[in-house]
Design an enzyme around this catalytic site. Structure first.
Site, mmCIF file in Angstrom:
data_model
loop_
_atom_site.group_PDB
_atom_site.id
_atom_site.type_symbol
_atom_site.label_atom_id
_atom_site.label_comp_id
_atom_site.label_asym_id
_atom_site.label_seq_id
_atom_site.Cartn_x
_atom_site.Cartn_y
_atom_site.Cartn_z
ATOM 1 N N CYS A 88 17.455 -0.273 2.504
ATOM 2 C CA CYS A 88 16.449 -0.523 1.473
ATOM 3 C C CYS A 88 16.337 -2.009 1.133
ATOM 4 O O CYS A 88 15.251 -2.489 0.780
ATOM 5 C CB CYS A 88 16.780 0.283 0.224
ATOM 6 S SG CYS A 88 16.758 2.059 0.491
ATOM 7 N N ASP A 118 -8.492 7.320 -7.498
ATOM 8 C CA ASP A 118 -8.793 8.599 -8.143
ATOM 9 C C ASP A 118 -7.531 9.339 -8.555
ATOM 10 O O ASP A 118 -7.594 10.474 -9.026
ATOM 11 C CB ASP A 118 -9.649 9.481 -7.231
ATOM 12 C CG ASP A 118 -8.996 9.747 -5.863
ATOM 13 O OD1 ASP A 118 -7.844 9.309 -5.655
ATOM 14 O OD2 ASP A 118 -9.645 10.371 -5.019
#
Length: 219
Positions: A45, A139
């Site tokens: 990560c 949206d």
């Protein structure tokens, strides 16, 4: 129940390295990339966050915000960011969620909803499913989700490529073929008749099969 494409992305309020946010308000009229990590100070990560930070201007040019997540507190995130700058040569320039109560991980089905406890005492091993990428539209709907194993680093060039495919598909009501890159020919969906296609694409298109029609988008 798993989140599916076109589901509304769950809203939440959380503490981040840039203060408290309400997720839907934070997205606003933009797209968003939400990508999660099992734990701070994990090696794979660390490399991902460094590379993502380098690509942040490319995502911003596509009206897309980036936000990371790890279960550790904000103070840990700040210390981790110093390591990322030192080892990867780039400063984390987007917010990181401190999901200490595991709320977001559970909302997004990255951990079981009945998982007990909080971040205290958890390790990368028992957070192994918290390795997911979501692309969320303006949206507030999920456009893509990808879950990676612990050992495999994510490909942010691919995430950028598929973001282009999603955005160009929504803008022009087209689909993109295998290995498509920005500027390549696109596909007219079978739901569009030839007559409608002629009106939509006056530049013309190439029919390989009745269901497979290629078109080059006008600049």
């Amino acid at each position: 129940m798993s989140l599916r494409i076109n589901d509304i992305a769950p809203d939440f309020t959380a503490q981040t390295t840039e203060g408290a946010i309400n997720f839907h308000e934070w997205i606003g009229d933009s797209y968003a990339i939400l990508f999660s990590h099992p734990k701070d100070f994990t090696p794979v990560c660390t490399t991902e966050l460094g590379y993502a930070a380098k690509l942040a201007p490319d995502f911003a040019a596509r009206n897309t915000k980036m936000i990371g997540l790890s279960i550790d507190p904000v103070d840990n995130h700040a210390a981790w960011a110093e390591d990322i700058l030192e080892t990867q040569g780039s400063e984390v320039n987007f917010p990181m969620i401190a999901d200490t109560d595991l709320n977001v991980a559970k909302l997004y089905n990255m951990l079981p909803a009945d998982e007990e406890g909080d971040s205290e005492g958890r390790t990368a091993a028992n957070n192994a499913t918290v390795r997911t990428v979501f692309i969320i539209g303006s949206d507030k709907k999920v456009k893509l989700s990808m879950t990676y194993p612990m050992s495999a680093g994510r490909n942010f060039d691919e995430i950028l490529r598929v973001l282009d495919a999603i955005q160009i598909g929504e803008k022009h009501a087209i689909a993109t073929p295998v290995n498509w890159k920005n500027g390549d020919d696109v596909i007219i969906p079978p739901t569009v008749s030839d007559e409608s296609a002629k009106a939509l694409f006056p530049q013309g298109f190439v029919t390989i099969k009745p269901y497979l029609r290629y078109v080059k988008l006008s600049a």
